[in-house]
Write a protein that holds these residues in place. Structure first.
Motif: not given
Length: 128
Positions: A93-98
């Motif tokens: 949903a947020l576009g990446g692990l970071s």
């Protein structure tokens, strides 16, 4: 004890949030700076955990202290275990692990605001 419980929590939670924000917002690749910032983050996180060990038992009467401390320390573990089940959804949903990890660092802001409301068991000897 010399700095006071509330001051130490303010210092630790704000430092942890700021360092987390820097780490997960500005660094896409590993570098020596990431290692240094991670070490500083670990230092402040460790200080906060040590401070909890001294502070939480002071909040409860002797006859309930064991249960209260157990619940206080383990509720975070339960919430973390639940978060593990949803990390894939959050990363997608947020576009990446970071970005997902940065979202979890907002818990430091919750802690920072909660410090305002907790009773101070020992006052600072160097700060007003």
């Amino acid at each position: 004890d010399h700095l006071g419980r509330k001051f130490v929590f303010y210092l630790c939670f704000s430092s942890c949030f700021i360092i987390s924000w820097i780490l997960f917002s500005f660094f896409q690749h590993f570098s020596p700076i990431v290692l240094i910032l991670t070490s500083i983050l670990s230092l402040f996180f460790g200080i906060s955990q040590g401070s909890f060990t001294a502070y939480i038992p002071e909040l409860f009467p002797t006859h309930t202290r064991g249960k209260a401390v157990g619940i206080s320390f383990n509720i975070g573990r339960i919430l973390t275990a639940l978060a593990v089940f949803f990390i894939g959804v959050i990363v997608s949903a947020l576009g990446g692990l970071s970005q997902a990890i940065l979202t979890f660092s907002f818990v430091y802001l919750i802690g920072l605001s909660a410090v305002y409301f907790v009773k101070s068991s020992r006052e600072s000897t160097i700060l007003p």
